[in-house]
Write an enzyme that holds these catalytic residues in place. Sequence first.
Site, mmCIF file in Angstrom:
data_model
loop_
_atom_site.group_PDB
_atom_site.id
_atom_site.type_symbol
_atom_site.label_atom_id
_atom_site.label_comp_id
_atom_site.label_asym_id
_atom_site.label_seq_id
_atom_site.Cartn_x
_atom_site.Cartn_y
_atom_site.Cartn_z
ATOM 1 N N GLY A 150 0.961 -1.141 -0.008
ATOM 2 C CA GLY A 150 -0.025 0.009 -0.087
ATOM 3 C C GLY A 150 1.176 1.252 0.135
ATOM 4 O O GLY A 150 1.028 1.968 1.013
ATOM 5 N N THR A 184 -1.636 -4.385 -6.217
ATOM 6 C CA THR A 184 -1.428 -5.709 -6.844
ATOM 7 C C THR A 184 -1.801 -6.813 -5.969
ATOM 8 O O THR A 184 -1.421 -6.854 -4.749
ATOM 9 C CB THR A 184 -0.184 -5.973 -7.317
ATOM 10 N N GLU A 268 12.825 -4.189 -4.300
ATOM 11 C CA GLU A 268 11.946 -4.469 -5.272
ATOM 12 C C GLU A 268 12.358 -4.271 -7.006
ATOM 13 O O GLU A 268 12.090 -5.425 -7.575
ATOM 14 C CB GLU A 268 10.513 -3.584 -5.231
ATOM 15 N N GLU A 401 10.806 6.630 -17.005
ATOM 16 C CA GLU A 401 11.429 7.847 -16.991
ATOM 17 C C GLU A 401 12.154 8.308 -15.366
ATOM 18 O O GLU A 401 13.191 8.655 -15.407
ATOM 19 C CB GLU A 401 10.338 9.097 -17.176
HETATM 20 C C1 LIG Z 1 -0.217 -3.231 -12.980
HETATM 21 C C2 LIG Z 1 0.312 -2.137 -11.681
HETATM 22 C C3 LIG Z 1 0.527 -2.573 -10.549
HETATM 23 C C4 LIG Z 1 0.909 -1.772 -9.662
HETATM 24 N N1 LIG Z 1 1.279 -2.321 -8.313
HETATM 25 C C5 LIG Z 1 1.438 -1.391 -7.255
HETATM 26 C C6 LIG Z 1 1.248 -2.099 -5.861
HETATM 27 O O1 LIG Z 1 0.985 -3.211 -5.672
HETATM 28 N N2 LIG Z 1 1.607 -1.132 -4.716
HETATM 29 C C7 LIG Z 1 1.632 0.290 -4.888
HETATM 30 O O2 LIG Z 1 1.997 0.918 -4.035
HETATM 31 N N3 LIG Z 1 1.832 0.744 -6.210
HETATM 32 C C8 LIG Z 1 1.570 -0.242 -7.581
HETATM 33 N N4 LIG Z 1 1.621 0.511 -8.855
HETATM 34 C C9 LIG Z 1 1.583 1.887 -8.850
HETATM 35 C C10 LIG Z 1 3.138 2.238 -9.239
HETATM 36 O O3 LIG Z 1 4.269 2.181 -8.525
HETATM 37 C C11 LIG Z 1 2.865 3.738 -9.856
HETATM 38 O O4 LIG Z 1 1.899 3.525 -11.159
HETATM 39 C C12 LIG Z 1 4.246 4.420 -10.427
HETATM 40 O O5 LIG Z 1 4.909 4.476 -9.374
HETATM 41 C C13 LIG Z 1 3.907 5.586 -11.408
HETATM 42 O O6 LIG Z 1 2.870 6.356 -10.848
HETATM 43 P P1 LIG Z 1 1.926 7.088 -11.125
HETATM 44 O O7 LIG Z 1 0.879 5.886 -11.920
HETATM 45 O O8 LIG Z 1 1.054 8.077 -10.218
HETATM 46 O O9 LIG Z 1 1.914 7.955 -12.590
HETATM 47 P P2 LIG Z 1 2.835 9.349 -12.453
HETATM 48 O O10 LIG Z 1 3.779 9.316 -11.290
HETATM 49 O O11 LIG Z 1 1.943 10.399 -12.393
HETATM 50 O O12 LIG Z 1 3.622 9.465 -13.863
HETATM 51 C C14 LIG Z 1 2.891 9.747 -15.021
HETATM 52 C C15 LIG Z 1 3.912 9.999 -16.152
HETATM 53 O O13 LIG Z 1 4.658 10.879 -15.862
HETATM 54 C C16 LIG Z 1 6.175 10.515 -15.728
HETATM 55 N N5 LIG Z 1 6.636 11.025 -14.761
HETATM 56 C C17 LIG Z 1 6.430 11.157 -13.284
HETATM 57 N N6 LIG Z 1 7.467 11.795 -12.771
HETATM 58 C C18 LIG Z 1 8.403 12.421 -13.338
HETATM 59 C C19 LIG Z 1 9.656 12.872 -13.491
HETATM 60 N N7 LIG Z 1 10.174 13.264 -12.191
HETATM 61 N N8 LIG Z 1 10.459 12.823 -14.635
HETATM 62 C C20 LIG Z 1 9.969 12.506 -15.776
HETATM 63 N N9 LIG Z 1 8.779 11.773 -15.916
HETATM 64 C C21 LIG Z 1 7.911 11.664 -14.906
HETATM 65 C C22 LIG Z 1 6.072 8.976 -15.350
HETATM 66 O O14 LIG Z 1 7.424 8.312 -15.900
HETATM 67 C C23 LIG Z 1 4.817 8.679 -16.250
HETATM 68 O O15 LIG Z 1 4.886 8.385 -17.525
HETATM 69 C C24 LIG Z 1 1.135 -0.319 -9.724
HETATM 70 C C25 LIG Z 1 1.056 0.101 -10.979
HETATM 71 C C26 LIG Z 1 0.498 -0.583 -11.997
HETATM 72 C C27 LIG Z 1 0.333 -0.020 -13.616
#
Ligand SMILES: Cc1cc2nc3c(=O)[nH]c(=O)nc-3n(C[C@H](O)[C@H](O)[C@H](O)COP(=O)(O)OP(=O)(O)OC[C@H]3O[C@@H](n4cnc5c(N)ncnc54)[C@H](O)[C@@H]3O)c2cc1C
Length: 414
Positions: A150, A184, A268, A401
């Site tokens: 979480g 997940t 991880e 990224e």
């Molecule tokens: C299938 C799946 C399983 C997951 N499982 C878990 C889980 O079990 N537990 C959990 O806690 N999380 C989980 N996650 C979450 C995952 O860790 C996040 O989706 C990930 O960290 C990206 O965050 P966000 O989705 O909020 O995207 P954002 O952080 O909003 O990013 C959006 C876009 O902007 C880019 N970006 C963001 N910041 C920057 C920067 N500083 N420089 C350049 N580009 C940037 C990113 O690369 C991305 O392309 C899961 C995600 C997926 C898709």
Amino acid sequence: MSIIVGQVAFCLYRDHKLDGGDFMDFTFTQEEDGFREEVRSFLAAELPQDIRETHFSFLRHSWEQMFRWHKIVAPKGWVAPYWPVEYGGTGWTPVQQYIFDEEAMMAGAPRLRPFGLKMIGPVIIKYGSDEQKAYFLPRILSGEDYWCQGFSEPGAGSDLASLKTRAVREGDVYKVNGQKTWTTTGQHANWMFTLVRTDPEADKPQKGISLLLIDMTLPGVEVRPIITIDGDHHVNEVFLNDVEVPADMLVGEENKAWTYAKFLLGNERVGIANVGQNKAELRLLRALALKQQRNGAALIDDPVFAAKLADLESDFMALEISNLRMLSSIKSGGDSAELAPFLKLRGSEIQQRSNELAMEAVGPRAAVWEKDSSDDAILDRYGTHGWMLSRAFTIFGGSSEVMKNIISKQTLRL
Ligand SMILES: Cc1cc2nc3c(=O)[nH]c(=O)nc-3n(C[C@H](O)[C@H](O)[C@H](O)COP(=O)(O)OP(=O)(O)OC[C@H]3O[C@@H](n4cnc5c(N)ncnc54)[C@H](O)[C@@H]3O)c2cc1C
């Protein structure tokens, strides 16, 4: 150099000579070779035939098969290679861990689920209380508990430090309110390791965060499915409404969890490179290319397809060598922090390319959404579903990224 390696690999592919794990010239010690034999004997004796066949029939392992396998490996004492021996770990060197992982994947075993074993287990060992160690560690080893992570929230993914889920200490409990997302396998988990904000006034957002272990059966915990683009239920939203978490479920010190989270995410990311699994996938892909026909011949004889496969294999070889470099650095007292983001970045890209090429190998049939005969079993893994699922590999565990940002800062010192 990479062109030459690519050409050599191409010729080996064309002549169908490239086989399994021995295309890389890396010397293991005699003890390590002996260990590999021990692992192979264990797998030959203990890995159930149906689980093996699932992999070699291009199908995905079921939830039941994954847990059955965990419960077969646990009594042997081999589920937690990363833990110290006194807590039930194997005491293996990083090279032995790698050998086990590689052999298990190549034999068709499912991956042991990482949330308890690789993620929260080592954190509890390093930062948890004696009571937490005594209670949780044996249950993670036996498979009695299943954990989810979480961390992410709707407004906190890459920028994890902006998380808002609030925990307020009230006597013997923390009252927790907020929302986690992308959790997940949260639908299967009975525990969630959770980052919460305990000090909203801290001068830096990283300073006011704590780590709580939350029993998913507590009143106020609600798990709602998110159906992903592949049409499946892998992830969830978890709502926390006035959940009363006993204060002794705090890991380490209040407001210090950023350190624990960084330690956990490092582990991880190394795991997510999935070198053993990548290797097993590539071998499957080669088997598929031998089986599939194009213009009356095996697909592997198509020079364009074979060149793509060789290109992918040579990139994989570079990944494997980097992984081995990291292992030898750990062996001589270094740590994995520098290479972890690189391995995550390259490993997830290679996995995606492997999925994409497999879909190409299946041909137009890959577009079929619903299987209508057992002949289409292959589509479970290599149809459009699999490709769509693979989009997530470069997002979870830190997006590509973000990995590049870390590499440029930490490794290239830019
Ligand atoms: C299938 C799946 C399983 C997951 N499982 C878990 C889980 O079990 N537990 C959990 O806690 N999380 C989980 N996650 C979450 C995952 O860790 C996040 O989706 C990930 O960290 C990206 O965050 P966000 O989705 O909020 O995207 P954002 O952080 O909003 O990013 C959006 C876009 O902007 C880019 N970006 C963001 N910041 C920057 C920067 N500083 N420089 C350049 N580009 C940037 C990113 O690369 C991305 O392309 C899961 C995600 C997926 C898709």
